[in-house]
Design a protein around this motif. Sequence first.
Motif, PDB file in Angstrom:
ATOM      1  N   GLU A   5       0.363  -1.000  -0.030  1.00  0.00           N
ATOM      2  CA  GLU A   5       0.056  -0.182   0.370  1.00  0.00           C
ATOM      3  C   GLU A   5       1.217   0.921  -0.156  1.00  0.00           C
ATOM      4  OE1 GLU A   5      -3.866   0.085   2.597  1.00  0.00           O
ATOM      5  OE2 GLU A   5      -3.125  -2.283   3.262  1.00  0.00           O
ATOM      6  N   SER A   6       1.936   1.398  -0.050  1.00  0.00           N
ATOM      7  CA  SER A   6       3.268   2.179   0.028  1.00  0.00           C
ATOM      8  C   SER A   6       2.443   3.042  -1.528  1.00  0.00           C
ATOM      9  CB  SER A   6       4.098   2.032   0.026  1.00  0.00           C
ATOM     10  OG  SER A   6       5.268   3.765  -0.194  1.00  0.00           O
ATOM     11  N   ASP A   7       2.773   5.110  -1.186  1.00  0.00           N
ATOM     12  CA  ASP A   7       2.624   4.902  -2.482  1.00  0.00           C
ATOM     13  C   ASP A   7       4.184   5.248  -2.915  1.00  0.00           C
ATOM     14  OD1 ASP A   7       0.193   5.770  -2.125  1.00  0.00           O
ATOM     15  OD2 ASP A   7       0.672   7.480  -0.369  1.00  0.00           O
ATOM     16  N   ARG A   8       5.238   5.036  -2.397  1.00  0.00           N
ATOM     17  CA  ARG A   8       6.576   4.837  -2.709  1.00  0.00           C
ATOM     18  C   ARG A   8       6.505   3.658  -3.664  1.00  0.00           C
ATOM     19  NH1 ARG A   8      11.090   6.843   1.350  1.00  0.00           N
ATOM     20  NH2 ARG A   8      12.552   5.307  -0.550  1.00  0.00           N
ATOM     21  N   GLU A   9       6.857   3.910  -5.165  1.00  0.00           N
ATOM     22  CA  GLU A   9       7.090   2.692  -6.407  1.00  0.00           C
ATOM     23  C   GLU A   9       8.135   1.947  -5.574  1.00  0.00           C
ATOM     24  OE1 GLU A   9       7.082   3.156 -10.582  1.00  0.00           O
ATOM     25  OE2 GLU A   9       5.207   4.785  -9.800  1.00  0.00           O
ATOM     26  N   GLY A  10       9.309   2.192  -5.283  1.00  0.00           N
ATOM     27  CA  GLY A  10      10.246   1.112  -4.669  1.00  0.00           C
ATOM     28  C   GLY A  10      10.136   0.347  -3.175  1.00  0.00           C
ATOM     29  N   LEU A  11       8.486   1.546  -2.984  1.00  0.00           N
ATOM     30  CA  LEU A  11       8.386   0.354  -1.545  1.00  0.00           C
ATOM     31  C   LEU A  11       7.030  -0.835  -2.026  1.00  0.00           C
ATOM     32  CD1 LEU A  11       8.119   2.743   1.886  1.00  0.00           C
ATOM     33  CD2 LEU A  11      10.109   0.905   0.622  1.00  0.00           C
ATOM     34  N   ARG A  12       6.772  -0.706  -2.836  1.00  0.00           N
ATOM     35  CA  ARG A  12       5.859  -2.013  -3.820  1.00  0.00           C
ATOM     36  C   ARG A  12       5.773  -2.727  -4.022  1.00  0.00           C
ATOM     37  NH1 ARG A  12       2.475   2.919  -5.310  1.00  0.00           N
ATOM     38  NH2 ARG A  12       3.227   1.931  -7.002  1.00  0.00           N
ATOM     39  N   VAL A  13       7.501  -2.951  -4.244  1.00  0.00           N
ATOM     40  CA  VAL A  13       8.112  -4.400  -4.857  1.00  0.00           C
ATOM     41  C   VAL A  13       8.933  -4.790  -3.652  1.00  0.00           C
ATOM     42  CG1 VAL A  13       9.839  -5.639  -6.684  1.00  0.00           C
ATOM     43  CG2 VAL A  13       8.292  -3.414  -7.069  1.00  0.00           C
ATOM     44  N   LYS A  14       8.449  -6.453  -2.632  1.00  0.00           N
ATOM     45  CA  LYS A  14       8.559  -6.849  -1.913  1.00  0.00           C
ATOM     46  C   LYS A  14       9.354  -7.283  -2.122  1.00  0.00           C
ATOM     47  CE  LYS A  14       7.184 -10.052   1.091  1.00  0.00           C
ATOM     48  NZ  LYS A  14       5.525 -10.849   2.189  1.00  0.00           N
ATOM     49  N   PRO A  15      10.735  -7.278  -1.717  1.00  0.00           N
ATOM     50  CA  PRO A  15      12.119  -8.126  -2.717  1.00  0.00           C
ATOM     51  C   PRO A  15      12.488  -9.458  -1.958  1.00  0.00           C
ATOM     52  CG  PRO A  15      12.667  -6.502  -1.475  1.00  0.00           C
ATOM     53  CD  PRO A  15      11.883  -6.426  -1.078  1.00  0.00           C
ATOM     54  N   PRO A  16      12.534 -10.334  -2.406  1.00  0.00           N
ATOM     55  CA  PRO A  16      12.776 -12.132  -1.897  1.00  0.00           C
ATOM     56  C   PRO A  16      14.009 -12.325  -0.803  1.00  0.00           C
ATOM     57  CG  PRO A  16      14.251 -11.310  -4.576  1.00  0.00           C
ATOM     58  CD  PRO A  16      13.426 -10.381  -4.035  1.00  0.00           C
ATOM     59  N   GLY A  17      13.201 -12.836  -0.157  1.00  0.00           N
ATOM     60  CA  GLY A  17      13.141 -12.753   0.770  1.00  0.00           C
ATOM     61  C   GLY A  17      13.430 -11.994   1.682  1.00  0.00           C
ATOM     62  N   ALA A  18      12.990 -10.744   2.050  1.00  0.00           N
ATOM     63  CA  ALA A  18      11.928  -9.927   2.895  1.00  0.00           C
ATOM     64  C   ALA A  18      10.401 -10.744   3.638  1.00  0.00           C
ATOM     65  CB  ALA A  18      11.964  -8.713   1.663  1.00  0.00           C
ATOM     66  N   GLY A  19      10.607 -10.664   4.548  1.00  0.00           N
ATOM     67  CA  GLY A  19       9.389 -10.528   5.345  1.00  0.00           C
ATOM     68  C   GLY A  19       8.186  -9.243   5.283  1.00  0.00           C
ATOM     69  N   GLN A  20       7.289  -9.297   5.994  1.00  0.00           N
ATOM     70  CA  GLN A  20       6.347  -8.681   6.221  1.00  0.00           C
ATOM     71  C   GLN A  20       6.527  -7.502   6.668  1.00  0.00           C
ATOM     72  OE1 GLN A  20       2.164  -9.638   7.446  1.00  0.00           O
ATOM     73  NE2 GLN A  20       3.206 -11.185   7.870  1.00  0.00           N
ATOM     74  N   LEU A  21       5.761  -6.093   6.322  1.00  0.00           N
ATOM     75  CA  LEU A  21       5.998  -5.192   6.852  1.00  0.00           C
ATOM     76  C   LEU A  21       4.749  -4.335   7.210  1.00  0.00           C
ATOM     77  CD1 LEU A  21       8.058  -3.605   7.663  1.00  0.00           C
ATOM     78  CD2 LEU A  21       7.796  -2.321   5.067  1.00  0.00           C
ATOM     79  N   VAL A  22       3.951  -4.553   8.849  1.00  0.00           N
ATOM     80  CA  VAL A  22       2.874  -4.254   8.555  1.00  0.00           C
ATOM     81  C   VAL A  22       2.900  -2.283   9.469  1.00  0.00           C
ATOM     82  CG1 VAL A  22       0.428  -4.761   9.454  1.00  0.00           C
ATOM     83  CG2 VAL A  22       2.040  -5.617   8.118  1.00  0.00           C
ATOM     84  N   LEU A  23       2.275  -2.029   8.808  1.00  0.00           N
ATOM     85  CA  LEU A  23       1.900  -0.226   9.678  1.00  0.00           C
ATOM     86  C   LEU A  23       0.701  -0.243  10.569  1.00  0.00           C
ATOM     87  CD1 LEU A  23       2.973   2.176  10.845  1.00  0.00           C
ATOM     88  CD2 LEU A  23       1.753   3.454   8.491  1.00  0.00           C
ATOM     89  N   TYR A  24       0.971  -0.236  11.853  1.00  0.00           N
ATOM     90  CA  TYR A  24      -0.466  -0.143  13.102  1.00  0.00           C
ATOM     91  C   TYR A  24      -0.526   1.795  13.181  1.00  0.00           C
ATOM     92  CZ  TYR A  24      -1.483  -4.840  13.471  1.00  0.00           C
ATOM     93  OH  TYR A  24      -1.248  -6.742  12.687  1.00  0.00           O
ATOM     94  N   PRO A  25      -1.075   2.619  12.204  1.00  0.00           N
ATOM     95  CA  PRO A  25      -1.314   4.040  12.731  1.00  0.00           C
ATOM     96  C   PRO A  25      -2.419   3.935  13.981  1.00  0.00           C
ATOM     97  CG  PRO A  25      -2.554   3.258  10.736  1.00  0.00           C
ATOM     98  CD  PRO A  25      -2.521   2.085  10.599  1.00  0.00           C
ATOM     99  N   GLY A  26      -2.178   5.783  14.360  1.00  0.00           N
ATOM    100  CA  GLY A  26      -2.208   5.946  15.230  1.00  0.00           C
ATOM    101  C   GLY A  26      -4.053   6.626  14.685  1.00  0.00           C
TER     102      GLY A  26
END
Lengths: 306, 304
Positions: B81-102
């Motif tokens: 869901e990130s707006d940054r394109e570079g962040l929207r591709v999960k690299p192989p081997g990477a784990g979950q990255l989840v945000l719980y916002p206020g």
Amino acid sequence: MVGEVQTGLLQNSGEIPDSLSTELLALVRGERVRVFRRPIAYAVSPDRLTGVDCHLASASGARVRGVGTVLSRASVTGGRLVQGSSQVRVTRGTSNRRLAWSHYMARPGVVEVVGKARAADLAGGFTLDAPPAESLDLGAVSARFVDVVQSSARLDRRAPFRMARTRFRWTAEPGEPDVRLQLRGDNVRTLRLTLPDPFAPGVAELCEDLALHDWLLTALIEIVRRARPGSVARPEAAARLAPAIDHILHLWMPAARVQDSLLHVWESLEHRPGFTRQWQSLVNRVRDHVTVALLTVAGGDGRSGD
Amino acid sequence: MLIFAISDKGGTGRSVTSGNIVYRRSLQGNDVCYVDFDFGSPTVGAIFSISEAERGTRRGGTHRYLQGEVAEPHRIDIWAESDREGLRVKPPGAGQLVLYPGDEGGGEFPTLTEELLRQCVRLFSRLDEEFDLVMVDLSAGRSFAAHLALAATARLPGVHSRWLVFHRWTRQHIIAAAGLVNGERGLLDVGAEHGHDPAELADRVRFVRTAVLEQDSAELAGLRPTQLAWLNDCDRELRELSARHKVGRTRMLGKVPLDPVLQWREQLISDEDVLASQIANAGTVAAFDDLAKKVVDDNAWEGL
């Protein structure tokens, strides 16, 4: 009938004995925890009721009010997995206003619709991706039951791996037999069943059994994904696959407690998407990978010993 | 494992540094989440480039969850869901990255009630069940959020928890960071009130220096020798000061160099920012990588 089952890994380093399961599940004083040992260890708490008076989600968005009680229970399977399961039977109310609570307490697990509603509309609402806030949330009730078990001081909280809980929402309506299972985001699964007798007592057990196996499959897929066999060094991948062998492979026991009259639901899911087929293929992959890794190590040792 | 990020003062780069630590940890293959407990100013969505939650979410965040208004706090999958394109591709081997916002509009809590505390214990317990690393970003200073976290962790003896104190490498910040932990009504004091053993809790606290100017850094290349000598003296004084206040090297987990990108754009620094566009320094990414490893490495947390 609608229900939701939450399934998760018990927060303990190893399998727990039946005696501890019994202790964890003694949620109602004076009522017995039932324990089964064949074909797999399974302990289930007595049923508990939660009173509700709230909106029911509907596919059309119509506002429907329901009053009654939710029937819930917690269970531990194989001393390793915990489930919280809640269900209600939604029926047409006899009155257009709320009655005394004694009326609802006499009908455990029944929620009466105050006003008008169509069954299919409610079933559709319950399996929506994002049910509207403040509508009946059986998942929240089930999650509390899982929380109660997980928060016990008798568990050491050193689980062998981290894994998200899955949320398995189900509905059962009267009609010609039909099964529709969908996997959605955030570990939500929805199952829409139509059965000649959707109110049969075994339907909830069937859904709990399906939820359990869906979790096992999801967890194994995730463990294999994390281990990245083929992309990282063999011993490293094998070490990451080991928890699957130690803790979950032996728990696969499809339809262990499913009534004969409902076996056809399992069979239809075995046909498509093919639960056991996918499971078996993953199990083979895990075992083969570990075997090859072991042979490589043994081969290396053999040469150095010569 | 739960990691709590605190700082005595604002502007220490606590959120952006802890955000980068979880990002690096997920690249290293762990399932991680970032929980915004900065109830007064929930801005962590901006760090992860989630425009929908830039100033908190409207769909029931941590604040409303703790008040029992929603059954589950809003959860955002950064890789999807990130707006940054570079962040929207999960690299192989990477784990979950989840945000719980206020929550947008947020607000503090009047008092620490039993119901609120139970809800918080439930949240930490559920997150620990799912994630290898849970980073909880607390507000600056002696906050209600820190109180709540201490009370909740006291009830979760089986769950590993660690504390990171972020401070800049200046006289004021060193003294303030030391006070936040060891001072009156500090972390150890309040922790003891809630049933933590102060010595044991102290062992689970480490400091992270931010915006550090290294003696050999490129930024200092143009300075005159007299200026360099003066800076050297300052640095030595700060080292002595920090040792006196128990914020010295032995209690330091790592340091993050001064990087203009962090100052101007409080965001995750990707490898692309270093390699392709070259706007960020390689040293900054190396520092985050190092912190992400040490934060879970038991050797770095051995009792002192």
